[in-house]
Design a protein around this motif. Structure first.
Motif, PDB file in Angstrom:
ATOM      1  N   UNK A 186       0.835  -1.204   0.000  1.00  0.00           N
ATOM      2  CA  UNK A 186       0.000   0.000   0.000  1.00  0.00           C
ATOM      3  C   UNK A 186       0.870   1.255   0.000  1.00  0.00           C
ATOM      4  N   UNK A 187       1.889   1.265   0.865  1.00  0.00           N
ATOM      5  CA  UNK A 187       2.737   2.441   0.996  1.00  0.00           C
ATOM      6  C   UNK A 187       3.481   2.752  -0.298  1.00  0.00           C
ATOM      7  N   UNK A 188       4.089   1.735  -0.915  1.00  0.00           N
ATOM      8  CA  UNK A 188       4.871   1.974  -2.131  1.00  0.00           C
ATOM      9  C   UNK A 188       3.989   2.343  -3.322  1.00  0.00           C
ATOM     10  N   UNK A 189       2.784   1.788  -3.379  1.00  0.00           N
ATOM     11  CA  UNK A 189       1.877   2.160  -4.472  1.00  0.00           C
ATOM     12  C   UNK A 189       1.424   3.610  -4.321  1.00  0.00           C
ATOM     13  N   UNK A 190       1.120   4.034  -3.080  1.00  0.00           N
ATOM     14  CA  UNK A 190       0.757   5.432  -2.850  1.00  0.00           C
ATOM     15  C   UNK A 190       1.917   6.351  -3.196  1.00  0.00           C
TER      16      UNK A 190
END
Length: 391
Positions: free
Chosen positions: A190-194
């Motif tokens: 989630x963090x890297x996609x955001x």
């Protein structure tokens, strides 16, 4: 390769790509220093992806975890410097460096705290949020208020909010018991996609600002006479259109100007001296005209000044002042006793629909000034009823 690893590699490639693009843009933009700061920002921030991978696959997780934190924060602060350069606001490098050092100390201090807690998550994400917020504030503090600048503020503000949102997700979903487990956690995906989404969005928005600036500069260059540094005929017409859109109702004045016996200057003293006469007269017009006036060189030794919201009497007084100033103006490179004069024709008009007729009236008045012996000002009599009606 899991999803988080994939996004780390993609984010690295995207960062390097934006670095390259901003370096290319810096070769064409007048804000080249700003573009280079932003290029370096993307290059530095992209290193965090490599550091994150080294956290998971080496025996030195703490070193590379702190390195990842440092590269992201440094990249965000470098973007702040680039945005400041782009928007003409102070960068405060010493203060930003102090903030960076304090944030790194904080990251070292919280490293051993339990991950997935509010204290750790908020302490880790807050420096990133503040760094991004600094950029949004820089745009707000600038004098630029174009739609793209407002969009930039909105995007940077939303990008700022992603960091506290990440903190909430880290607490709710879990970021792994240790830094080494981060890459394999659902939170990492989630963090890297955001991060990837906002890296692209902010980069594209900044590129749009630079591209619009380059286009505006190219447009300005195509509308400016290289010799006199005032508008050429195309630029003069476009400038008048812009002014009349802001102030459609007159009276407006047109002053057509022609340097007397200009061919004689060229024949006697040479074309270089003739160019100096052109530049001197153009400087006189530009320096004397009001800020909202439009000054253009229509061709050869003929110039025109458009004065929005100016009556016929005021325009006549202005033209007389120009005539007197030019008659007393020494020209560099010409004999001290030699003076160049100019003739002036004045007309007024009430709206953009009347401007072409007013240009003919001014040309007729200029012809009358030349017929009267030059070095004088004439008004076209047919404009008098318009002037009286406007008054």
């Amino acid at each position: 390769m899991n999803g988080a690893n994939y996004f780390l590699i993609v984010n690295f490639l995207v960062g390097i790509s934006f670095c390259t693009v901003f370096l290319i843009v810096s070769t064409r933009s007048r804000s080249r220093i700003a573009a280079r700061w932003i290029a370096v920002a993307y290059a530095v921030a992209s290193l965090s992806a490599i550091a994150e991978l080294l956290v998971a696959y080496t025996d030195f997780p703490k070193v590379f975890a702190i390195a990842a934190f440092m590269s992201v924060l440094a990249g965000l602060l470098l973007i702040r410097v680039g945005v400041a350069r782009l928007y003409g606001v102070p960068a405060h490098l010493t203060a930003l460096a102090g903030f960076f050092c304090a944030a790194v100390v904080l990251d070292v201090f919280i490293y051993d705290l339990p991950r997935g807690t509010w204290l750790h998550a908020l302490s880790y994400q807050t420096p990133f949020a503040l760094a991004m917020l600094f950029s949004a504030i820089a745009v707000i503090r600038s004098s630029r208020r174009e739609p793209i600048d407002r969009a930039m503020v909105v995007l940077l503000s939303v990008a700022t909010l992603q960091f506290p949102v990440k903190a909430v997700i880290a607490v709710l979903v879990g970021a792994g018991p240790t830094a080494k487990d981060y890459v394999h956690s659902p939170y990492a995906l989630v963090s890297q996609s955001m991060t990837g989404v906002f890296v692209v969005l902010v980069g594209l928005m900044l590129l749009s600002v630079f591209v619009l600036e380059i286009m505006e500069e190219a447009r300005s260059d195509s509308e400016v006479d290289a010799l006199s540094s005032v508008f050429n005929r195309r630029g003069f017409d476009a400038g008048c259109e812009r002014v009349l859109r802001r102030q459609p109702v007159g009276p407006h004045a047109l002053i057509l100007c022609d340097i007397d016996h200009f061919k004689r200057v060229n024949d006697t003293f040479g074309h270089y001296s003739g160019d100096r006469v052109i530049r001197t007269f153009a400087d006189l017009l530009s320096n004397s005209a009001p800020e909202d006036a439009v000054v253009g060189r229509l061709g050869g030794e003929e110039f025109c000044v458009m004065l929005p919201g100016v009556s016929l009497n005021a325009a006549m007084l202005f033209a007389q002042a120009l005539r007197g100033s030019m008659a007393m103006q020494p020209i560099a490179g010409l004999p001290q006793t030699f003076r160049v004069t100019a003739s002036f024709g004045v007309s007024i008009f009430k709206s953009s629909a009347d401007m072409s007729a007013a240009m003919r009236f001014a040309d007729n008045a200029l012809y009358e000034a030349k017929a009267a012996g030059r070095n004088c000002v004439r008004q076209h009599q047919s404009v008098m009823p318009i002037a009286m009606a406007a008054g």
